[in-house]
Scaffold this motif. Structure first.
Motif, PDB file in Angstrom:
ATOM      1  N   ILE A  21       0.843  -1.203   0.000  1.00  0.00           N
ATOM      2  CA  ILE A  21       0.000   0.000   0.000  1.00  0.00           C
ATOM      3  C   ILE A  21       0.877   1.251   0.000  1.00  0.00           C
ATOM      4  N   ALA A  22       1.948   1.217   0.795  1.00  0.00           N
ATOM      5  CA  ALA A  22       2.843   2.385   0.849  1.00  0.00           C
ATOM      6  C   ALA A  22       3.477   2.642  -0.513  1.00  0.00           C
ATOM      7  N   ALA A  23       3.984   1.584  -1.165  1.00  0.00           N
ATOM      8  CA  ALA A  23       4.622   1.759  -2.474  1.00  0.00           C
ATOM      9  C   ALA A  23       3.602   2.223  -3.515  1.00  0.00           C
ATOM     10  N   PHE A  24       2.400   1.674  -3.448  1.00  0.00           N
ATOM     11  CA  PHE A  24       1.332   2.061  -4.375  1.00  0.00           C
ATOM     12  C   PHE A  24       1.028   3.558  -4.222  1.00  0.00           C
ATOM     13  N   ALA A  25       0.989   4.007  -2.965  1.00  0.00           N
ATOM     14  CA  ALA A  25       0.679   5.417  -2.706  1.00  0.00           C
ATOM     15  C   ALA A  25       1.786   6.322  -3.238  1.00  0.00           C
ATOM     16  N   ILE A  26       3.043   5.922  -3.052  1.00  0.00           N
ATOM     17  CA  ILE A  26       4.153   6.729  -3.579  1.00  0.00           C
ATOM     18  C   ILE A  26       4.068   6.792  -5.105  1.00  0.00           C
TER      19      ILE A  26
END
Lengths: 58, 232
Positions: A21-26
């Motif tokens: 989720i963090a990588a997707f958001a970045i």
């Protein structure tokens, strides 16, 4: 084609979900900034890319 | 896990972005510059005399084109991160991801981020008439989101409930319809506009195929050392 599920520790669903989720958001942030934000400087610098990549430009 | 996603996504994305930028500069940019001659009024379509389709497009503009390279790399780095993040989730649910699988992921990404939005809002050559940019951005994002979700359901959903939902999600933005301009006022010849849309979509397809391949390849490679599922 056979696909064996990963069972090893460290690859459980929960341990993947948060970093994913963090990588997707970045990633989304990068695209939003270079493709969609209308601030003038950003728009001018990314102008040709926005047109060529099919983003709504101006 | 986070560094594996970050590394594979960013490297695959940046490398693809570089290639995509070269494709764009070579194939798309000349059409864009040509259209700008009409947008700026230097050329007039349907004037008193026929206008030659061959124009001097000026010399190579370093600043402008290097900015394009930079931003193309940023866009594809963003796509790469999103793609690899989804690959990671999928793999944790038992679906192996390899370079070959990556090609399918790339195709799905292309359908999601380029072809589906373009079905309602074709890639715009400079100078086209278009509806309010905020409305188009909202429709664009909504279409990408619903299409992406639908393709996930097609690939990983089980049963007709999931597939039925996918069909509804894919069609919904187009049944609602993209925001369109009130009138057509674009000064650019339709030939150039069509060429631009075709080139933009074609270059995008090449770039996404490459992005999927590279993302799958780096993802698998970065995972070596940890147990990785093997594709037959």
């Amino acid at each position: 084609m056979t696909a064996k599920p990963m069972t090893a520790a460290g690859a459980s669903r929960a341990s993947v979900l948060f970093p994913a989720i963090a990588a997707f958001a970045i990633g989304f942030g990068l695209i939003f900034m270079s493709g969609l934000v209308q601030a003038e400087t950003l728009h001018d610098a990314a102008h040709d890319v926005r047109h060529a990549t099919g983003f709504p430009c101006h | 896990m986070f560094s594996r996603i970050l590394t594979s996504g960013l490297i695959a994305g940046a490398a693809t972005g570089l290639i995509a930028a070269l494709l764009q500069l070579w194939f798309v940019q000349p059409v864009l510059l040509h259209a700008e001659l009409y947008e700026s009024g230097q050329l007039a379509h349907f004037g008193a005399e026929a206008v030659s389709a061959h124009q001097d497009l000026g010399s190579f503009e370093w600043t402008r084109n290097l900015l394009s390279v930079l931003f193309t790399m940023m866009v594809y780095a963003g796509y790469g991160l999103m793609l690899v993040a989804l690959m990671a989730v999928s793999e944790s649910r038992g679906n192996a991801v390899t370079a070959r699988q990556g090609l399918l992921w790339g195709l799905a990404g292309y359908l999601t981020m380029q072809l589906a939005p373009a079905f309602g809002l074709a890639p715009e050559v400079p100078g086209v008439a278009a509806a309010d940019v905020q409305l188009r951005a909202i429709w664009w994002l909504g279409t990408a989101a619903t299409t992406g979700l639908a393709l996930w359901l097609v690939a990983f959903g089980k049963g007709w409930a999931a597939w039925g939902a996918a069909i509804v999600l894919i069609l919904a933005p187009h049944l609602i319809g993209a925001p369109q301009p009130d009138s057509y006022a674009g000064p650019v010849p339709p030939e150039l506009s069509a060429e631009f849309a075709g080139r933009a979509l074609g270059a995008g397809a090449m770039a996404w195929a490459l992005l999927g391949l590279l993302a799958g390849w780096f993802w698998q490679r970065e995972g070596q050392g940890a147990p990785v599922p093997q594709a037959a």
